[in-house]
Design an enzyme around this catalytic site. Structure first.
Site, PDB file in Angstrom:
ATOM      1  N   SER A 134      -9.795  -0.317   6.784  1.00 29.61           N
ATOM      2  CA  SER A 134      -9.164  -0.174   5.462  1.00 29.61           C
ATOM      3  C   SER A 134      -8.511  -1.429   4.905  1.00 29.61           C
ATOM      4  O   SER A 134      -8.210  -1.476   3.718  1.00 29.61           O
ATOM      5  CB  SER A 134      -8.138   0.958   5.489  1.00 29.61           C
ATOM      6  OG  SER A 134      -8.806   2.188   5.540  1.00 29.61           O
ATOM      7  N   SER A 153      -9.671   1.809   2.561  1.00 33.59           N
ATOM      8  CA  SER A 153      -8.806   2.555   1.689  1.00 33.59           C
ATOM      9  C   SER A 153      -7.761   1.700   0.976  1.00 33.59           C
ATOM     10  O   SER A 153      -7.238   2.109  -0.052  1.00 33.59           O
ATOM     11  CB  SER A 153      -8.098   3.655   2.478  1.00 33.59           C
ATOM     12  OG  SER A 153      -7.227   3.096   3.442  1.00 33.59           O
ATOM     13  N   LYS A 169       0.861  -1.194   0.000  1.00 36.88           N
ATOM     14  CA  LYS A 169       0.000   0.000   0.000  1.00 36.88           C
ATOM     15  C   LYS A 169       0.892   1.237   0.000  1.00 36.88           C
ATOM     16  O   LYS A 169       1.895   1.273   0.732  1.00 36.88           O
ATOM     17  CB  LYS A 169      -0.894  -0.030   1.242  1.00 36.88           C
ATOM     18  CG  LYS A 169      -1.976   1.049   1.251  1.00 36.88           C
ATOM     19  CD  LYS A 169      -2.828   0.938   2.528  1.00 36.88           C
ATOM     20  CE  LYS A 169      -3.971   1.938   2.533  1.00 36.88           C
ATOM     21  NZ  LYS A 169      -4.789   1.848   3.772  1.00 36.88           N
TER      22      LYS A 169
END
Lengths: 481, 481, 90
Positions: A179, A155, A80
């Site tokens: 997330s 996210s 990420k």
């Protein structure tokens, strides 16, 4: 034989060790897969093809020379893009960090490298992790591999989509209010938010420090165990990290006391509720007890979460002033009154909203009304959950109250968007571990089961998930080509 | 005379530390090229976390104990949020007293010489910001501030007093005593440039408080206060009222000037630092530290009087110069003769080094070591040299670093106790100073003049007691040989 | 209710310029958010609740040793002398 790019992490390590294929061959197969599906998925912000290939060659050399190659040798990992990678751009999907190249590796990245993992590149997210769809990425949204018109969740949407689409063996995400689990649920992969403190946050670009953890997103529970063990541990660079014992893949079935959180089911979409109920029956089939429980303070969890997360974010994001990193600003405009505000205009809308709310709840006069109350709720919720965990091994419910939705459906109404996090924020507030496990589909859209356990009881999550994974027979790979 | 109330807010760097408060960069940032003593933590790079220095907590606790403060079992850190270019994260990690958990020290009392007590409101441990330099010229830097983060993150102790001072004299006394205490504890070398800073608040006749910031050495504090009292008095005399305001001290022009109004509008939005858990010192932490802690000036003063039987006056001179007192005690270890050694040190020795004691380690660079003084004392006590000779010898040791015995041998300076030799000297003085001899017969005061001449005649080597006796007897009986 | 002035104040202390569009849209959105978190007001102010979830013992803290970072930390905007540029007061 399974296609190379379809292998699970533990299969990759086995195959390499047994000489079935080389690391280079494996990485090339993954890169080819990316080439094929990435134009549809858009999960990457930065792809480090060269770096991945040279790491692979290094592993092959080590194998030839009979050196130790590490527990994750050859496994390709997508990261990420809010986790610092030395020498590789780390943007947080923000314009304000579009040219930022970290000078150091996050502790988890060091752990991965030391164990022979191959970093493929950086994955998309909502700007600074604020969002549940990746629509707030300042670069591009990521598409759900199971239906390209739908959001992949967020996210860590890039991480969830990339793993589901086979663009990497496994991925790292971060979870502040759901997330990791939200995209895991929406993309039908396994994702874990560890106990607060199990994994070092050093190098994770903070959104809300007291709530978030880095965690793995994988296609199998076994892969997840491997990843978790490698990134866990007390780290001298993170004062909030704590020691923990390694997790094992269970070799016998464990009879667990399971409780379904009633409110989470009644407030969910019908299709989701149905799927979770049938899963709870499966728990009984495999010999677990299953009861229903209620959480008194649930009602206040989401407001508390948004208060705390915004407060911390407003302070964490103050450092983006373009002085130490960022874009070049024309000299002559270094005016005291305007410089900071001009530079920080480059934050996206959602980030600005949360910073403003954060400043509001911390302002003198409002601190006691919002911030302190939110912290109080947090403690109460934790106490309530710890009491439940004295009686039950795990608490279950749907990860997301709804099915994945289409792009643009919620983007104009912040509250509507916030409400999708209602089930996941509980674990962040209480600091407890939670996993999302794929349990089925409705009209081709994935549904995930959330399992929560007491602090540092990740083993129970794994015990429960591993059993379920074996008895749930669902499609594991989306039809993308 | 109007009533003046003065309070102080002192910032002292913990110069004793090797590393910074939250990272392992050097605590001594001085004399380094800009931005060469920095890391991801003190630069506030994204993802970096504070990693607190154990020793900083010890030093600030010792300071709290010395200033009579209570030290709690648990301490916390807070974020103070404000934008400033020298603040890498745009918040400062500091402490705050609210919600039961306090800073490292609270509610202290510190006694001035006349036993007046100054109340200490609190002592906090916090991080120093970086340094801003405004360049004088150069086209490309004209419109910008220049920033150096070498200092950013250095540990600071903030000491806040109640407004208990009634004038600049008390403030000076307090600061002198505080410097001495910090020096004894080894916490802060107050003579290092920039190691101490002071903000002062002054109010008169119960009027508004005026804060003066930016006073960069203890020496300037008194000047700033005097200026401010004069300024405020003249405002009163014109029947105007004093505004509550912040002023800055200009140490070149020696005036205070009004700060821009915007700087005063602060809402710091304090909240607990999420990256540092509550730190548990433990109930016996303070007791243990007290045992290990260096002696405080007051304790040392009492010990000097009691153990060494020194006068208050002599003890005071020694205590007020820690390095001299240390030198004294080192000398005693070689030769235990407190009175004689103290006498040499506080008179002749001190006057020889007086001009040079601004530098911090002045005693280290001296050629004179405790060995020299010990031997010198032995020579005096053994009646080998006179005190007058001793002073000359000391000068020679200062220059050459030779041992006193060597100097005495080579310059033939042993004391003359042989009556015959002294009588010869007396005789020749009587021969040349006829009128003085006549004077001395009537006026005993004039005997000292003759004694002086005899001492001079013998290069100070004559035993003055014998010389005086011989002069007296010769005056009363001129024929006596 | 968040007025336009409140919003401007919040934007000022947060050092964020808002676009015309945001100035238009934000008051209502922030209002809704604040309305949503207002429910926290229903909670009692109970001082007996320990707010801190984590503790660290003094013994666990970092020892005071220098370890200089070899990494080049700053790559942007450096003057010849090694200073960074920032906004000037006044």
């Amino acid at each position: 034989m399974t296609k190379l790019d379809d292998l699970l992490a533990y299969e990759v390590v086995e195959g390499l060790t047994e000489g079935q294929f080389t690391a280079e061959e494996y990485v090339i197969s993954i890169l080819k897969r990316i080439e094929e599906v990435e134009p549809k998925i858009h999960s990457f912000i930065t792809l480090d093809t060269e770096g991945a290939l040279s790491s692979a060659k290094l592993i092959d050399k080590k194998i030839r020379e009979k050196e130790d190659i590490g527990q994750l040798a050859g496994v390709t990992v997508g990261i990420k893009d809010n986790i610092s990678t030395k020498g590789i751009k780390t943007t947080c999907a923000s314009k304000i960090l579009e040219n930022y190249v970290p000078t150091y590796d996050a502790t988890v990245i060091r752990n991965l490298k030391e164990n022979g993992a191959i970093l493929l590149g950086k994955l998309n997210l909502d700007e600074f992790g604020m969002g549940s769809t990746t629509e707030y990425s300042r670069y591009h949204p990521t598409h759900n591999p199971w239906n390209l018109d739908y959001v992949p969740g967020g996210s860590s949407g890039g991480s969830g989509a990339a793993v589901a689409a086979g663009e990497c063996t496994v991925a790292l995400g971060s979870d502040t209010g759901g997330s990791i689990r939200c995209p895991s649920s929406f993309c039908s992969v396994v994702g874990l938010k560890p106990t607060y403190g199990r994994v070092s946050r050093s190098g994770l670009i903070s959104y809300a420090n007291s709530l978030e953890q880095i965690g793995p997103i994988c296609r199998s529970v076994k892969d997840l165990v491997m990843m978790l063990n490698i990134i866990s541990g007390k780290d001298a660079m993170d004062n909030t990290s704590m020691p923990s014992s390694p997790i094992t893949v269970p070799n016998k079935s464990n009879k667990l006391n399971v409780a379904v959180i009633k409110e989470l089911i009644t407030d969910s979409d019908q299709e989701v509720a149905k799927s979770v109920y049938s899963t709870s029956e499966k728990f009984q089939e495999i010999g677990c007890s299953c009861e229903e429980v209620s959480i008194k303070n649930l009602h206040y969890a989401l407001p508390s979460y948004y208060t705390l997360a915004s407060a911390e974010a407003s302070s964490n994001l103050a450092r983006y002033d373009n002085i130490r990193y960022g874009f070049d600003y024309p000299i002559g405009e270094y005016k005291w009154d305007t410089y900071f505000s001009n530079v920080r205009e480059n934050f996206g809308e959602e980030v600005k909203r949360r910073i403003l709310i954060g400043s509001y709840v911390l302002s003198s006069g409002y601190y006691g009304k919002y911030y302190l109350k939110a912290r109080r709720l947090r403690s109460l919720l934790r106490l309530e959950l710890l009491t439940l965990f004295k009686k039950y091994d795990v608490l279950i419910g749907p990860t997301m109250p709804i099915l994945p939705f289409k792009f643009g459906e919620k983007i104009d109404d912040p509250i509507k968007m916030y409400l999708v996090d209602v089930n996941t924020v509980i674990a962040n507030l209480a600091g407890i571990p939670a996993i999302s496990l794929p349990i089925g589909f409705s009209n081709g859209l994935p549904i995930g089961l959330q399992i929560m356990a007491a602090p540092f009881e990740e083993q129970k999550l794994i015990d429960a998930s591993y059993e379920l994974e074996r008895v749930i027979d669902i499609q594991r790979r989306p039809n993308l080509i | 005379m109007s009533m003046v109330m003065i309070g102080l807010e002192i910032h002292a760097q913990i110069t004793a530390l090797n590393s910074k408060l939250f990272c392992s960069c050097r605590g001594n940032y001085r004399d380094l090229r800009p931005n060469r003593n920095i890391c991801e933590i003190c630069c506030g790079l994204p993802g970096s976390l504070p990693n607190i220095n154990q020793k900083a907590i010890e030093y600030s606790t010792m300071t709290s104990i010395a200033l009579g403060c209570k030290v709690p079992d648990k301490i916390m850190f807070y974020r103070k949020n404000y934008f400033y270019p020298d603040l890498p994260k745009n918040f400062q990690i500091t402490q705050y007293n609210v919600d039961g958990i306090s800073s490292i020290g609270i509610d202290g009392k510190y006694e001035l010489d006349d036993s007046k007590q100054i109340r200490i409101s609190r002592i906090q441990l916090e991080e120093d910001p970086g340094r801003i330099v405004y360049s004088e010229g150069g086209m490309n830097v004209r419109n910008t501030a220049l920033i150096d983060y070498n200092r950013a993150g250095v540990a600071l102790i903030e000491i806040v007093t109640e407004p208990d001072f009634t004038g600049p004299r008390e403030v000076r006394q307090f600061l002198n005593k505080l410097s001495l205490t910090l020096e004894h504890l080894g916490v802060c070398d107050t003579l290092l440039e920039g190691s101490v800073r002071c903000d002062v608040n002054v109010s008169m006749n119960g009027g508004n408080k005026v804060e003066i910031k930016n006073i960069n050495s203890f020496k300037e504090v008194e000047k700033a206060i005097n200026y401010e009292i004069t300024r405020q008095s003249s405002v009163y005399n014109r029947n105007l009222s004093i505004e509550h305001e912040t002023r800055h001290w200009d140490d070149k022009k020696k005036i205070t000037f009004k700060a821009r109004s915007k700087e005063e509008e602060h809402d710091y939005r304090y909240f607990p630092e999420p990256d540092i858990p509550v730190i548990v010192l433990g109930s016996d932490f303070v007791a243990n530290l007290k045992e290990r802690m260096p002696e405080l000036p007051n304790q040392r003063f009492e010990r000097f009087k009691l153990k060494y039987k020194l006068s208050e006056h002599t003890s005071n001179i020694l205590i007020n110069d820690k390095k001299l007192a240390d030198f004294f005690e080192s000398t005693l270890k070689l030769h235990f003769s407190p009175t004689e050694i103290a006498n040499i040190l506080v008179t002749d020795f001190k006057s020889l080094i007086e001009n040079d004691n601004e530098s911090t380690d002045y005693l280290k660079n001296l050629k004179v070591k405790p060995e020299h003084i010990a031997e010198l004392a032995k020579l005096i006590e053994g009646n080998k040299i006179s005190r007058i000779t001793a002073k000359d010898i000391l000068v020679k040791i200062f220059e050459s670093g030779k041992l006193p015995s060597e100097v005495v041998n080579s310059s033939n300076s042993y004391k003359i106790a042989d009556e015959k030799t002294i009588m010869d000297a007396v005789q020749s003085v009587f021969d040349t100073e006829k009128s003085a001899v006549e004077d001395a017969k009537k006026n005993t005061e004039a005997i000292n003049f003759l004694l002086g001449k005899v001492m001079k005649f013998t290069n100070g080597r004559a035993d003055p007691k014998i010389a005086r006796r011989l002069i007296n007897s010769k005056l009363s009986d001129p024929e006596k040989q | 209710m968040i007025s336009k002035e409140d919003l401007e104040h919040l934007a000022q202390i947060s050092r964020i310029n808002l676009t015309e569009y945001e100035l238009e849209k934000f008051p209502k959105q922030l209002d809704k958010t604040i309305e949503y978190i207002d429910i926290l007001g229903e909670l009692a102010s109970d001082d007996s609740v320990n707010l801190d979830l984590q503790e660290l013992r003094f013994e666990e803290l970092r020892t005071d040793e220098i370890r200089m970072s070899n990494n080049k930390q700053l790559n942007k905007n450096i003057t010849e002398d090694g200073f960074l540029r920032g906004p000037k007061m006044k």
